[in-house]
Design a protein around this motif. Structure first.
Motif, short mmCIF file in Angstrom:
data_model
loop_
_atom_site.label_atom_id
_atom_site.label_comp_id
_atom_site.label_asym_id
_atom_site.label_seq_id
_atom_site.Cartn_x
_atom_site.Cartn_y
_atom_site.Cartn_z
N PRO A 35 0.73 -1.06 -0.03
CA PRO A 35 -0.34 -0.11 -0.36
C PRO A 35 0.88 1.33 -0.24
CG PRO A 35 -1.01 -2.14 1.40
CD PRO A 35 0.55 -2.07 1.01
N ALA A 36 1.59 1.43 0.80
CA ALA A 36 2.60 2.84 0.59
C ALA A 36 3.80 3.00 -0.21
CB ALA A 36 3.67 2.86 2.44
N VAL A 37 3.91 1.69 -1.42
CA VAL A 37 4.66 1.92 -2.39
C VAL A 37 4.05 0.38 -3.52
CG1 VAL A 37 6.71 1.11 -3.76
CG2 VAL A 37 7.35 2.06 -1.39
N PRO A 38 3.13 1.06 -4.29
CA PRO A 38 2.29 0.41 -5.18
C PRO A 38 2.62 0.25 -6.24
CG PRO A 38 1.49 2.31 -4.79
CD PRO A 38 2.79 2.91 -3.95
N ASN A 39 2.25 -1.23 -6.99
CA ASN A 39 4.00 -1.88 -7.83
C ASN A 39 2.55 -2.70 -9.09
OD1 ASN A 39 5.00 -2.49 -10.29
ND2 ASN A 39 6.72 -4.00 -9.14
N TRP A 40 1.98 -1.71 -9.88
CA TRP A 40 1.13 -2.06 -10.46
C TRP A 40 1.48 -3.22 -12.06
CZ3 TRP A 40 -3.72 -2.51 -8.84
CH2 TRP A 40 -3.62 -1.01 -7.67
N SER A 41 1.21 -4.62 -12.02
CA SER A 41 1.77 -5.03 -12.76
C SER A 41 0.67 -5.53 -13.68
CB SER A 41 2.61 -6.50 -12.15
OG SER A 41 2.82 -6.93 -13.30
N PRO A 42 1.52 -5.98 -14.71
CA PRO A 42 -0.37 -6.34 -15.87
C PRO A 42 -0.35 -7.66 -15.82
CG PRO A 42 1.62 -4.98 -17.27
CD PRO A 42 1.75 -4.63 -15.58
N ILE A 43 -1.12 -8.72 -15.74
CA ILE A 43 -1.38 -9.31 -15.49
C ILE A 43 -2.50 -9.98 -16.67
CG2 ILE A 43 -1.24 -9.63 -12.96
CD1 ILE A 43 -4.13 -9.33 -12.72
N SER A 44 -3.02 -9.24 -17.44
CA SER A 44 -3.52 -9.80 -18.75
C SER A 44 -3.21 -10.07 -20.25
CB SER A 44 -5.02 -9.01 -19.29
OG SER A 44 -4.37 -7.38 -20.24
N ASN A 45 -3.57 -11.16 -20.93
CA ASN A 45 -3.01 -11.09 -22.46
C ASN A 45 -2.33 -9.93 -23.41
OD1 ASN A 45 -2.73 -14.20 -21.98
ND2 ASN A 45 -4.51 -14.22 -22.32
N ASN A 46 -2.72 -8.97 -23.41
CA ASN A 46 -3.19 -8.39 -24.02
C ASN A 46 -1.34 -7.80 -24.07
OD1 ASN A 46 -5.29 -8.20 -24.94
ND2 ASN A 46 -6.68 -6.88 -24.25
N VAL A 47 0.14 -7.24 -22.76
CA VAL A 47 0.97 -6.80 -22.27
C VAL A 47 1.47 -8.13 -22.42
CG1 VAL A 47 -0.11 -5.30 -21.13
CG2 VAL A 47 0.43 -7.02 -20.17
N THR A 48 2.44 -8.00 -22.55
CA THR A 48 4.12 -8.91 -22.94
C THR A 48 4.19 -9.28 -21.24
OG1 THR A 48 5.45 -7.37 -23.83
CG2 THR A 48 6.16 -8.92 -22.87
N ARG A 49 3.92 -10.49 -21.56
CA ARG A 49 3.34 -12.16 -20.70
C ARG A 49 4.67 -12.66 -20.02
NH1 ARG A 49 -0.44 -15.44 -20.43
NH2 ARG A 49 -0.18 -15.04 -17.69
N TRP A 50 6.49 -12.04 -20.74
CA TRP A 50 7.76 -12.58 -20.68
C TRP A 50 8.55 -12.02 -19.82
CZ3 TRP A 50 11.65 -11.28 -23.66
CH2 TRP A 50 10.39 -10.54 -25.56
N PHE A 51 9.76 -12.36 -20.22
CA PHE A 51 10.80 -11.80 -20.17
C PHE A 51 12.42 -12.57 -19.70
CE2 PHE A 51 9.48 -13.47 -16.20
CZ PHE A 51 10.03 -13.72 -15.28
N TYR A 52 13.72 -11.57 -20.38
CA TYR A 52 14.45 -13.07 -19.57
C TYR A 52 15.11 -12.91 -18.99
CZ TYR A 52 14.93 -11.96 -25.39
OH TYR A 52 14.95 -11.66 -26.29
N MET A 53 15.56 -14.05 -18.84
CA MET A 53 15.89 -13.93 -17.10
C MET A 53 17.59 -13.33 -17.09
SD MET A 53 17.42 -17.74 -15.71
CE MET A 53 19.07 -17.46 -14.25
N PRO A 54 17.50 -13.13 -16.04
CA PRO A 54 18.92 -12.54 -15.69
C PRO A 54 20.29 -13.12 -15.77
CG PRO A 54 17.66 -12.21 -13.94
CD PRO A 54 17.24 -13.46 -14.77
N SER A 55 21.27 -12.17 -15.54
CA SER A 55 22.37 -13.28 -16.62
C SER A 55 23.35 -13.85 -15.33
CB SER A 55 23.49 -11.96 -16.82
OG SER A 55 23.14 -11.28 -18.37
N VAL A 56 23.36 -15.25 -15.75
CA VAL A 56 23.74 -16.01 -14.94
C VAL A 56 25.38 -17.09 -16.08
CG1 VAL A 56 22.20 -17.52 -14.52
CG2 VAL A 56 22.82 -18.32 -16.34
N ASN A 57 26.20 -17.07 -15.49
CA ASN A 57 27.39 -17.81 -15.60
C ASN A 57 27.13 -19.18 -15.68
OD1 ASN A 57 28.81 -15.66 -15.74
ND2 ASN A 57 29.13 -15.08 -13.01
N ILE A 58 28.02 -19.83 -17.03
CA ILE A 58 28.07 -21.19 -16.91
C ILE A 58 29.47 -21.76 -16.77
CG2 ILE A 58 26.87 -23.22 -18.66
CD1 ILE A 58 24.81 -21.70 -19.28
#
Length: 539
Positions: free
Chosen positions: A428-451
Motif C-alpha cells: 500500500p505504501a509503495v504500489p507496483n501495478w503489474s499487468p496480468i492480462s494477455n494484452n501485455v508482454t507476459r514474458w521476460f529474459y532471465m537475468p544473466s547467469v554464469n555457466i
C-alpha cells in the motif's frame, strides 16, 4: 153576651159594658211585654224580635225589629291601627284608646276566633272564610280570604333507589318503600310485568335472561349506541384473572391479571399472543378476495413474511430459528445465513440444484459469498459461478489507478490505457501495478547467469528459477527511492521456461524441466561470442 168572671161564674153582660175601657197598663220583664186592660192582662209578647249590629264604612249600624240606626264615631287622636273604643270623655271613637279596658282574642276551635272586650265576649267568627289552591307543573299557590300568597315548589327533592329487591322513593325527605311480589318465572330474569300486569321480580320483559345472572342467546341483532361523550369499559371489581374476558373461548381472550391479549389462545404469554397455530397469523392488509395479503405467518422453526401473497403464493422472506434469512425462498440453502433466490425457483428445499442455484446469492455461515452457487468453494471467500456471464472490474486510466490512495496488495483494476488488468504486486505504501492480462508482454529474459565451460563435463544442471528469484529478491544495486526488491513469482510452476538460442559448439543435450531446472553437457570451452538466451513466460 155571656162571659165568665174571675171565679169562673157565668153571667150575662151587655155589649156596651164591655166596650167601655177604664184602665190600661203595660209591664215588661227582660224581653217580654204584657198589656192589662180594665184589669184583664193579655198574653206576653217579645219586645225585640230582631237585633243586629254591623260595622261598615267607619260607622256602626244597629237594626232592631227591622228599624236601622247609624252611628259614625268621631276620629280620635290615638293610633289609627287600634281598636274601636271609648275615649276618656266616654265618646266612642275610631282608634281611641279605651282607658282601663281589656281586649283579648281566643281561638276556640281550628277556624273560630272569639274577642273579649272589657270582660264582654263577643260571638265567635270564622278566621278563614275562603281557601283556594292552584298548581302549575311543580308550583303551588294558595289564596286565603281572597289574598294569594307567593308560589312555592311542590316537590323539592325526589330520589328513587333499588336495593334488596325493593324500590325506595324519597320525596321531600319522606321515604316510601315498594317491594314487588315474587313472580313464578325464573328468578334470574329481569324485573318486568307478569301476565296479570303486576310488577314482579323475575318478570320477563321480552328477554329470556340477562348476561349478569345466566347464559343465554340473543334473540335478535343488538346495537350499543355510543355517543361521542360516552365510553364503555369493563372494570373487574375483584381479583383480576387470566381469560377474564373472551370471545368464543380462545378466539379472543383478555388476561386482565397480566395485562395481555390472546388471539387463538386463552393463556397469552406476551402482551399480544397469537397462539400456537401455524400459517398466516397477522395481516397488515388484505383485499376482500384474500388474494393480496401483506403480513406475517408462522411455520415450524420459521417466521414468514408475506407481500402481496394470495392463498397459494409463497412467502417473500423467511427467518429460520438458526437466524438464517431467505428472500424468494421458503427454505434458505443449507449452510447459509443469507440466501436470495432471485428467480424464486428453489423447489428442492435446503439443497437447490445447480440450475436452481444459478440465480442465487448466498452468504455462508463462515462468511463466504456465493453468486450463482448456493455452496461456494470452501477455499474461497467469493465464488462467482456462471456459464454465460463474467466479472467486470473497475475500469480506470493509468493516472486514475496510480492516484488510488494506499492500494491493498493484490488490488486489481482494468487499465484502459494499457487495455489490460493490472494488479498491485507492491505494498500500500509503495504500489507496483503489474499487468496480468494477455494484452501485455507476459514474458521476460532471465537475468544473466554464469555457466562454467572451462572443461568438458556432462550431466550439469542449473536451477534457473532459483537464480532468478535470488537476484530479484536482493538486487546488487538499486536507484534512489527504489524498493529493496523486485516483485517476483513465488512458485516455479507459475512460469514457462524457454531457451531461444545457445552456442552448440560449447553446449549439448540442453533441456529445461517444468520447475525451471536446466540440464546440459559442456563439450568445449566458450568463446567471447558464446551466449545462451533464456526466456521466462507467465503461464
Amino acid at each position: 153576651m155571656l162571659t165568665t168572671d174571675a171565679n169562673g161564674d157565668v153571667y150575662r153582660r151587655t155589649l156596651s159594658s164591655l166596650l167601655s175601657t177604664t184602665t190600661v197598663s203595660n209591664t215588661s220583664s227582660v224581653n217580654s211585654l204584657s198589656t192589662t186592660v180594665n184589669g184583664i192582662t193579655g198574653v206576653g209578647v217579645n219586645i225585640i224580635n230582631s237585633n243586629s249590629l254591623a260595622g261598615m264604612g267607619s260607622k256602626l249600624t244597629s237594626t232592631v225589629n227591622g228599624v236601622a240606626a247609624d252611628l259614625t264615631p268621631s276620629s280620635g287622636t290615638i293610633a289609627s291601627s287600634k281598636l274601636l273604643g271609648f275615649d276618656a270623655g266616654g265618646n266612642l271613637v275610631l282608634g281611641a284608646d279605651p282607658t282601663a279596658t281589656t281586649v283579648g282574642n281566643t281561638v276556640t276551635s281550628p277556624n273560630s276566633l272569639t274577642t273579649t272586650v272589657n270582660g264582654v265576649t263577643g260571638a265567635s267568627v270564622n278566621m278563614v272564610t275562603g281557601v283556594n289552591n292552584s298548581s302549575s307543573v311543580n308550583s303551588l299557590s294558595t289564596t286565603v280570604n281572597g289574598i294569594t300568597g307567593t308560589a312555592v315548589n311542590i316537590i323539592n327533592s325526589n330520589s328513587l333507589t333499588v336495593a334488596s329487591n325493593k324500590f325506595t322513593s324519597t320525596v321531600n325527605g319522606i321515604v316510601a318503600d315498594f317491594t314487588p311480589a315474587v313472580g313464578t318465572i325464573a328468578t334470574g330474569k329481569l324485573m318486568g310485568f307478569d301476565a296479570s300486569g303486576s310488577l314482579v321480580v323475575g318478570g320477563s320483559p321480552g328477554v329470556a335472561n340477562n348476561i349478569y345472572t345466566a347464559d343465554d342467546a340473543l334473540t335478535a341483532n343488538r346495537t350499543v349506541d355510543m355517543p361521542s361523550s360516552r365510553t364503555l369499559s369493563f372494570s373487574p371489581s375483584g381479583t383480576q384473572v387470566v381469560n377474564q374476558f373472551s370471545v368464543d373461548g380462545s378466539t379472543f381472550s383478555v388476561d386482565a391479571l397480566n395485562n395481555r391479549v390472546g388471539i387463538g389462545t386463552i393463556s397469552p404469554n406476551t402482551i399480544l399472543d397469537l397462539g400456537t397455530s401455524t400459517g398466516k397469523k397477522l395481516g397488515v392488509y388484505n383485499n376482500a378476495a384474500g388474494t393480496d395479503f401483506y403480513g406475517i405467518g408462522v411455520r415450524t422453526n420459521y417466521l414468514d413474511f408475506y407481500v402481496s401473497a394470495d392463498a397459494v403464493k409463497n412467502q417473500s422472506m423467511v427467518i429460520h430459528s438458526s437466524g438464517a434469512v431467505g428472500i424468494g425462498t421458503i427454505i434458505p440453502a443449507s449452510g447459509t445465513i443469507f440466501n436470495i433466490d432471485a428467480a424464486k425457483d428453489n423447489s428442492s428445499g435446503a439443497s437447490p440444484t445447480a440450475t436452481e442455484a444459478a440465480n442465487d446469492f448466498v452468504v455462508t455461515m463462515s462468511g463466504a459469498v456465493g453468486m450463482g452457487t448456493a455452496a461456494p468453494n470452501a477455499s474461497a471467500m467469493l465464488e462467482i459461478n456462471s456459464t454465460s456471464k463474467g466479472v467486470l472490474p473497475p475500469r480506470m486510466t493509468t493516472s486514475q489507478i496510480n492516484a488510488i490512495s494506499s492500494p491493498a496488495t493484490g488490488l486489481v483494476a482494468f487499465d484502459t490505457n494499457k487495455s489490460c488488468l493490472v494488479q498491485n504486486v507492491g505494498t500500500p505504501a509503495v504500489p507496483n501495478w503489474s499487468p496480468i492480462s494477455n494484452n501485455v508482454t507476459r514474458w521476460f529474459y532471465m537475468p544473466s547467469v554464469n555457466i562454467e565451460t572451462s572443461a568438458a563435463v556432462i550431466g550439469q544442471t542449473k536451477d534457473l528459477f532459483a537464480l532468478y528469484k535470488a537476484q530479484f529478491n536482493s538486487p546488487a544495486i538499486k536507484s534512489t527511492g527504489a524498493p529493496s526488491s523486485l516483485p517476483f513469482f513465488a512458485n516455479a510452476t507459475d512460469l514457462h521456461y524457454f531457451i531461444t538460442s545457445f552456442d552448440t559448439s560449447v553446449l549439448a543435450n540442453v533441456s529445461i524441466d517444468a520447475n525451471g531446472v536446466m540440464t546440459y553437457d559442456v563439450i568445449a570451452p566458450a568463446s567471447s561470442c558464446s551466449v545462451v538466451n533464456i526466456v521466462f513466460m507467465l503461464k
